[in-house]
Design a protein around this motif. Structure first.
Motif, short mmCIF file in Angstrom:
data_model
loop_
_atom_site.label_atom_id
_atom_site.label_comp_id
_atom_site.label_asym_id
_atom_site.label_seq_id
_atom_site.Cartn_x
_atom_site.Cartn_y
_atom_site.Cartn_z
N ALA A 99 0.83 -1.20 0.00
CA ALA A 99 0.00 0.00 0.00
C ALA A 99 0.86 1.25 0.00
N ALA A 100 1.99 1.20 0.74
CA ALA A 100 2.90 2.35 0.77
C ALA A 100 3.49 2.60 -0.62
N ALA A 101 3.88 1.51 -1.30
CA ALA A 101 4.42 1.66 -2.66
C ALA A 101 3.36 2.23 -3.59
N GLN A 102 2.13 1.76 -3.43
CA GLN A 102 1.06 2.25 -4.29
C GLN A 102 0.76 3.72 -4.03
N ARG A 103 0.87 4.14 -2.78
CA ARG A 103 0.64 5.55 -2.47
C ARG A 103 1.68 6.43 -3.16
N ALA A 104 2.93 5.95 -3.20
CA ALA A 104 3.97 6.72 -3.88
C ALA A 104 3.67 6.80 -5.38
N LEU A 105 3.26 5.69 -5.96
CA LEU A 105 2.95 5.69 -7.38
C LEU A 105 1.71 6.53 -7.68
N ALA A 106 0.80 6.62 -6.72
CA ALA A 106 -0.42 7.40 -6.92
C ALA A 106 -0.12 8.88 -7.10
N ALA A 107 1.07 9.29 -6.67
CA ALA A 107 1.45 10.70 -6.84
C ALA A 107 1.83 11.00 -8.28
N LEU A 108 2.00 9.95 -9.10
CA LEU A 108 2.36 10.15 -10.50
C LEU A 108 1.11 10.30 -11.35
N ARG A 109 1.28 10.87 -12.54
CA ARG A 109 0.21 10.85 -13.52
C ARG A 109 -0.06 9.41 -13.92
N ARG A 110 -1.29 9.13 -14.32
CA ARG A 110 -1.64 7.75 -14.63
C ARG A 110 -0.74 7.17 -15.72
N GLY A 111 -0.52 7.92 -16.78
CA GLY A 111 0.33 7.42 -17.86
C GLY A 111 1.74 7.14 -17.41
N ASP A 112 2.30 8.01 -16.58
CA ASP A 112 3.65 7.80 -16.06
C ASP A 112 3.70 6.57 -15.16
N ARG A 113 2.66 6.42 -14.34
CA ARG A 113 2.60 5.27 -13.42
C ARG A 113 2.55 3.96 -14.20
N GLU A 114 1.73 3.91 -15.23
CA GLU A 114 1.59 2.68 -16.01
C GLU A 114 2.89 2.32 -16.73
N VAL A 115 3.58 3.32 -17.27
CA VAL A 115 4.86 3.06 -17.93
C VAL A 115 5.89 2.55 -16.92
N PHE A 116 5.93 3.15 -15.73
CA PHE A 116 6.86 2.70 -14.70
C PHE A 116 6.60 1.25 -14.33
N MET A 117 5.33 0.90 -14.14
CA MET A 117 4.99 -0.47 -13.76
C MET A 117 5.38 -1.46 -14.85
N LEU A 118 5.17 -1.09 -16.10
CA LEU A 118 5.47 -2.00 -17.19
C LEU A 118 6.98 -2.15 -17.42
N CYS A 119 7.70 -1.04 -17.42
CA CYS A 119 9.13 -1.07 -17.73
C CYS A 119 9.99 -1.49 -16.54
N VAL A 120 9.69 -0.96 -15.36
CA VAL A 120 10.53 -1.21 -14.19
C VAL A 120 10.10 -2.46 -13.44
N TRP A 121 8.83 -2.57 -13.14
CA TRP A 121 8.35 -3.71 -12.36
C TRP A 121 8.15 -4.96 -13.20
N SER A 122 7.70 -4.81 -14.44
CA SER A 122 7.44 -5.99 -15.26
C SER A 122 8.56 -6.26 -16.27
N LEU A 150 9.46 -4.85 -19.16
CA LEU A 150 9.30 -4.69 -20.60
C LEU A 150 10.26 -3.62 -21.13
N ASP A 151 10.70 -3.79 -22.37
CA ASP A 151 11.50 -2.74 -22.97
C ASP A 151 10.57 -1.64 -23.50
N TYR A 152 11.18 -0.57 -24.03
CA TYR A 152 10.36 0.56 -24.48
C TYR A 152 9.35 0.15 -25.55
N ALA A 153 9.80 -0.65 -26.51
CA ALA A 153 8.92 -1.04 -27.61
C ALA A 153 7.75 -1.89 -27.11
N ALA A 154 8.03 -2.82 -26.20
CA ALA A 154 6.98 -3.68 -25.68
C ALA A 154 5.97 -2.88 -24.85
N ALA A 155 6.49 -1.95 -24.04
CA ALA A 155 5.59 -1.11 -23.24
C ALA A 155 4.73 -0.23 -24.15
#
Length: 209
Positions: A120-143, A145-150
């Protein structure tokens, strides 16, 4: 995934789709856990993602490599819908009379509670980001994916992925610095800061191995 298997999924081959689930359900689950901060809700996201993938199987491109970007793109949409439903649910609960909370002190739940708090703490930090930025971070950093796949997952240009990820990292570094400064302030009456560890619940994740 070879082209014949991709074609089989497009054609509605249940066996090929089962292979797809076995190959990628765990990755979708990890992505969902980080997006929801809730083990049970993440299981629902996995189920909904593959149900939607089956419904959309005919839209698969005849050629391509891994289908994980396609699945994570669907999971991203499911997470968006889940978040909207959760907000409506919280709003409905807020209109109900308050009840006295009854805490559960079962020892076997302590680790799970700590994990949930950290997620929940991690999600609160991500919630401070714009939705598009948050989704890219989750896909590239957490999952991973490379830029093309994301970009394929989100249906945006690769340049957009690069700029969003850069913006997300900059914002999260600022948030981390702010948290560090707060922790360096004089301690409260307890004189301690509680620190937990984030480790996935083995009992829940085993079904996706």
């Amino acid at each position: 995934m070879d082209q014949s298997q991709r074609a089989r999924i497009r054609a509605g081959d249940a066996g090929a789709f089962a292979e797809l689930f076995d190959a990628h359900a765990r990755a979708v689950y990890r992505y969902a856990v980080r997006g929801t901060a809730d083990w049970s809700a993440a299981e629902d996201v996995v189920s909904l993602t593959f149900l939607e993938a089956w419904r959309l199987r005919g839209t698969l491109r005849p050629e391509g490599d891994s289908l994980l970007p396609w699945l994570l793109g669907i999971a991203t949409n499911v997470l968006r819908n889940t978040a909207r439903s959760a907000r409506r649910h919280r709003a409905a609960l807020a209109r109900l009379p308050l009840r006295e909370a009854v805490p559960d002190f079962a020892d076997e739940l302590v680790g799970r509670i700590r994990d949930a708090e950290q997620l929940a703490a991690a999600q609160r930090a991500l919630a401070a980001l714009r939705r598009g930025d948050r989704e890219v971070f989750m896909l590239c950093v957490w999952s991973g994916l490379d830029y093309a796949a994301a970009a394929e997952s989100l249906g945006v240009p690769v340049g957009t992925v690069r700029s969003r990820l850069s913006r997300a990292r900059k914002r999260l570094r600022a948030l981390a610095q702010k948290e560090l400064e707060q922790k360096q302030e004089p301690l409260g009456r307890s004189g301690q800061h509680s620190v937990g560890r984030v480790e996935p619940s083995r009992s829940t994740e085993e079904k996706y191995r």
